[in-house]
Enzyme design. Sequence first.
Site, PDB file in Angstrom:
ATOM      1  N   GLY A  72       0.808  -1.215   0.000  1.00 42.34           N
ATOM      2  CA  GLY A  72       0.000   0.000   0.000  1.00 42.34           C
ATOM      3  C   GLY A  72       0.845   1.270   0.000  1.00 42.34           C
ATOM      4  N   GLY A 119       0.070  -5.619   0.957  1.00 33.78           N
ATOM      5  CA  GLY A 119      -1.016  -5.640  -0.019  1.00 33.78           C
ATOM      6  C   GLY A 119      -0.562  -6.056  -1.398  1.00 33.78           C
ATOM      7  N   GLU A 142       3.401  -5.156   8.469  1.00 32.16           N
ATOM      8  CA  GLU A 142       2.488  -4.094   8.899  1.00 32.16           C
ATOM      9  C   GLU A 142       2.449  -3.864  10.410  1.00 32.16           C
ATOM     10  OE1 GLU A 142       1.198  -5.827   5.029  1.00 32.16           O
ATOM     11  OE2 GLU A 142       1.633  -6.663   6.999  1.00 32.16           O
ATOM     12  N   ASP A 150      -3.037  -7.412   6.819  1.00 29.61           N
ATOM     13  CA  ASP A 150      -4.331  -7.204   6.154  1.00 29.61           C
ATOM     14  C   ASP A 150      -4.343  -7.737   4.728  1.00 29.61           C
ATOM     15  OD1 ASP A 150      -2.641  -5.217   5.043  1.00 29.61           O
ATOM     16  OD2 ASP A 150      -4.330  -3.863   4.753  1.00 29.61           O
TER      17      ASP A 150
END
Length: 388
Positions: A72, A119, A142, A150
């Site tokens: 991300g 991601g 993360e 996630d």
Amino acid sequence: MAQQVVNPDEQVVLGEEIDHVRLITLNRPRQLNVISSKVVSLLAEYLEKWEKDDKAELVIIKGAGRAFSAGGDLKMFYDGRNSKDSCLEVVYRMYWLCYHIHTYKITQVALVNGISMGGGASLMVPMKFSVVTEKTVFATPEASIGFHTDCGFSHILSHLPGGLGEFLALTGARLNGKELVAAGLATHFVPSEKLPELEKRLISLNSGNKNAVKSAIEEFSVEVQLDEESVLNKKSIIDECFSKDTVEEIIKSFEAEASKEGNGWIGAVLKGLKRSSPAGLKITLRSIREGRKQTLLENLKKEFRLTMNILRTTISEDVYEGIRALTIDKDNAPKWNPPSHDKVDDEKVGLVFQPFKEDLELQIAEKEDNRWHGKYETTPYATSALTA
């Protein structure tokens, strides 16, 4: 939406249609193909269009430059820190997209030659075929910056054997291409110099027949032999330490193992673990543990809640402090709040897991005839000022 430094004329995702083959190229090489709102929107647009196209049989995804995708766009989140829910749309669209990648009806192949993290790795691991090389680097780091594991990884990692999922989620440990195959997070290892030839072979195959695609990849793949020092050869220690109930117990157990002869590798991992956000670690551990009892859809709905509550600083501002220290000021000296594990209240951790009102949850239609429903623009988020 948070402001992003994206050239409006830049094609951040390239989509090509070659007879029965569809080719996606993540095309932000200077930014290591990080995932922006534009990238998410284009990926969803292409994948929906092609799944509904009777002519499309095989989808190949790759990254331009030296990365597949570094994950991300952290600066996007940081820039939106003072505007309420500035990144809600891209977060919603990303988790919605993750479900469709996991359940895609057309044969998918990821060609992963370089960095594949967070991601970004969610565009690789769920594929029917994920091809890695000696240049591939995977991690889910993360938790270390006050976030959580996630983009479907609370589901993926929770299903790894023993304590490996907790280990990868809490430490952000990196795996190379061989290790990814050995861990079941990738399907084939192909030397990087053979990747262009493999891509041409897949395109010339012009078919999504799984056996044919597998055979074509196997023409180029080699058998994986783990290096002696691979962390995957430390399974007994990982299982022993990362099966403990709490973050504090995990660290204490890991410290005890570090003092034993031959366990020098633990030192650096332990140092990173102790530097990580206490709140991020506790949220992540609970998420992985819950993930074992949840379906993919339940995991993604949970991850959406966690992300929004973390970005809303429900219990801590660590995510913004973590991004600041890592990518903005780059001082690598975050000041966590709460500052230590014993100061992180378990009841407060529970607040970020609380369900939203039903219409404000991630909306995903599971039935075949409407599986592409539930898009962001049909939710109250897009049509009113409602917040969870």
